[in-house]
Enzyme design. Sequence first.
Site, PDB file in Angstrom:
ATOM      1  N   GLU A 128      55.918  69.658  64.462  1.00 24.31           N
ATOM      2  CA  GLU A 128      57.360  69.952  64.392  1.00 24.31           C
ATOM      3  C   GLU A 128      57.582  71.409  64.793  1.00 24.31           C
ATOM      4  OE1 GLU A 128      58.748  69.026  60.453  1.00 24.31           O
ATOM      5  OE2 GLU A 128      58.155  66.913  60.645  1.00 24.31           O
ATOM      6  N   PRO A 129      58.831  71.770  65.047  1.00 25.80           N
ATOM      7  CA  PRO A 129      59.085  73.165  65.430  1.00 25.80           C
ATOM      8  C   PRO A 129      58.526  74.160  64.402  1.00 25.80           C
ATOM      9  CG  PRO A 129      61.038  71.843  65.840  1.00 25.80           C
ATOM     10  CD  PRO A 129      60.044  70.935  65.171  1.00 25.80           C
ATOM     11  N   HIS A 338      35.013  80.196  94.369  1.00 25.50           N
ATOM     12  CA  HIS A 338      35.846  79.725  95.487  1.00 25.50           C
ATOM     13  C   HIS A 338      36.669  80.849  96.115  1.00 25.50           C
ATOM     14  CE1 HIS A 338      34.858  75.699  94.046  1.00 25.50           C
ATOM     15  NE2 HIS A 338      35.442  75.197  95.119  1.00 25.50           N
ATOM     16  N   GLU A 363      45.419  69.206  69.033  1.00 24.50           N
ATOM     17  CA  GLU A 363      44.538  68.611  68.007  1.00 24.50           C
ATOM     18  C   GLU A 363      43.722  69.668  67.259  1.00 24.50           C
ATOM     19  OE1 GLU A 363      42.645  64.876  69.093  1.00 24.50           O
ATOM     20  OE2 GLU A 363      44.220  64.601  70.580  1.00 24.50           O
ATOM     21  N   GLU A 367      41.220  78.524  66.721  1.00 25.51           N
ATOM     22  CA  GLU A 367      41.213  79.297  65.467  1.00 25.51           C
ATOM     23  C   GLU A 367      41.116  78.348  64.268  1.00 25.51           C
ATOM     24  OE1 GLU A 367      43.413  79.710  67.960  1.00 25.51           O
ATOM     25  OE2 GLU A 367      42.702  81.617  68.740  1.00 25.51           O
TER      26      GLU A 367
END
Length: 379
Positions: A128-129, A338, A363, A367
């Site tokens: 959630e926020p 590269h 997930e 930390e």
Amino acid sequence: MLPFFDQDHLALRERVRAWVEANLIGGPAGEKNLEDEARRLVKRLGEVGFNRHAVPRAYGGAREKVEARDLCILREELARGSALADTMFGMQGLGSYSITLAGSDEQKRRYLPKVASGEAIAAFAITEPDAGSDVASLKTLAARRGKSFCLTGTKRFISNAGIADHYVVFASTEPEKKAKGVSAFIVDANAPGLIVKEKTEVLSPHPIGVLAFENCEIAEDAMIGKAGEGLNIAFGTLDLLRCTVGAAAVGLAQRALEEAVRYAGARQQFGQAIARFQGIQFKLADMATELEAARLLVYQAAWAHDCGNEDAKQKSSMAKLYATEAAQRIIDQGLQIHGGVGLIAGSIMERLYRDIRALRIYEGTSEIQKLVIARGLLK
Ligand SMILES: Cc1cc2nc3c(=O)[nH]c(=O)nc-3n(C[C@H](O)[C@H](O)[C@H](O)COP(=O)(O)OP(=O)(O)OC[C@H]3O[C@@H](n4cnc5c(N)ncnc54)[C@H](O)[C@@H]3O)c2cc1C
């Protein structure tokens, strides 16, 4: 990997590898639109039987129990070909394993076979926020109304928002009990009051967005397990999936190493292939060594999970932490080999450089993995 694999694992790895070579690395370009491509991939992964490894056999799956090693093999090989294919496969597991773990037989029969066949797209909504790493502080409410629950709140960074057929949603049924008051629910995508508020554009193509629950009414039998078991169900699900994120990182890093070896052999500077310079050889050696260490940690953790070992959780945090951080370094070195070519938009190295970043965050950030590892040491 042999100590952690049996013949079935080896056969699965060969099958997925061949499919990835033919369809993702060598195959025709996918759909241009991200969501169309995501849907197409889930369907294809269902048709070839790969999604079956995300659910148990009794509900259309491949094995009696879902195995972390199978998921890791699939995620490593798919990520080597396409980060989006890996994401779509990983989400079939993440968005269904809570049902496998704690759902009723009726819920399992209703949702799992379609996840396995690729007919349905799964999602998992906890963030959630104001509740990211600290998921226990989530504020989405599930208030009982007679024989139903009414959900109110906002979830953000929800993979498959807008394309999922169902969401496993975590909400508080008893806010005063805090973490012990969180429950898990299955919310169908067409539930009234479930609104896809935003499709969020992130660094690497990934269907993701914000969900709002505005008096979203769901039947009481949509609850998974018992009231108050929500966070245990969420953590049980993440315990299976955590090492598989490490496996995806290994797949992305493997591709970077292959591309770097090929490029170093072909690119000529100062009258010879750059692979002849010791400075380049040292980079390749470091990349290969870190990759091997990451792969061993990932499959050791998956094996520990499948055996039910006590230290599986700590091992899977170590695997996710090390593999995702190492893959970031390996890909960075591969891009360096590269030179400017690695930065060209749409090139494989530029894509890998963006694809790896989210894995150190979702997930459980690096930390948070360190906190889990340290907690295990200090308990
Ligand atoms: C591509 C992508 C896909 C995602 N998919 C899903 C999904 O399908 N479902 C879902 O529910 N969520 C999903 N998420 C959300 C993801 O799990 C969270 O972003 C993650 O858990 C971190 O939360 P946050 O972003 O709010 O960061 P915060 O928790 O705000 O952390 C910010 C920073 O502070 C650090 N920090 C926080 N607490 C501590 C502490 N105690 N000690 C030390 N450092 C700390 C973090 O490590 C991080 O560096 C996804 C995210 C991304 C980027």
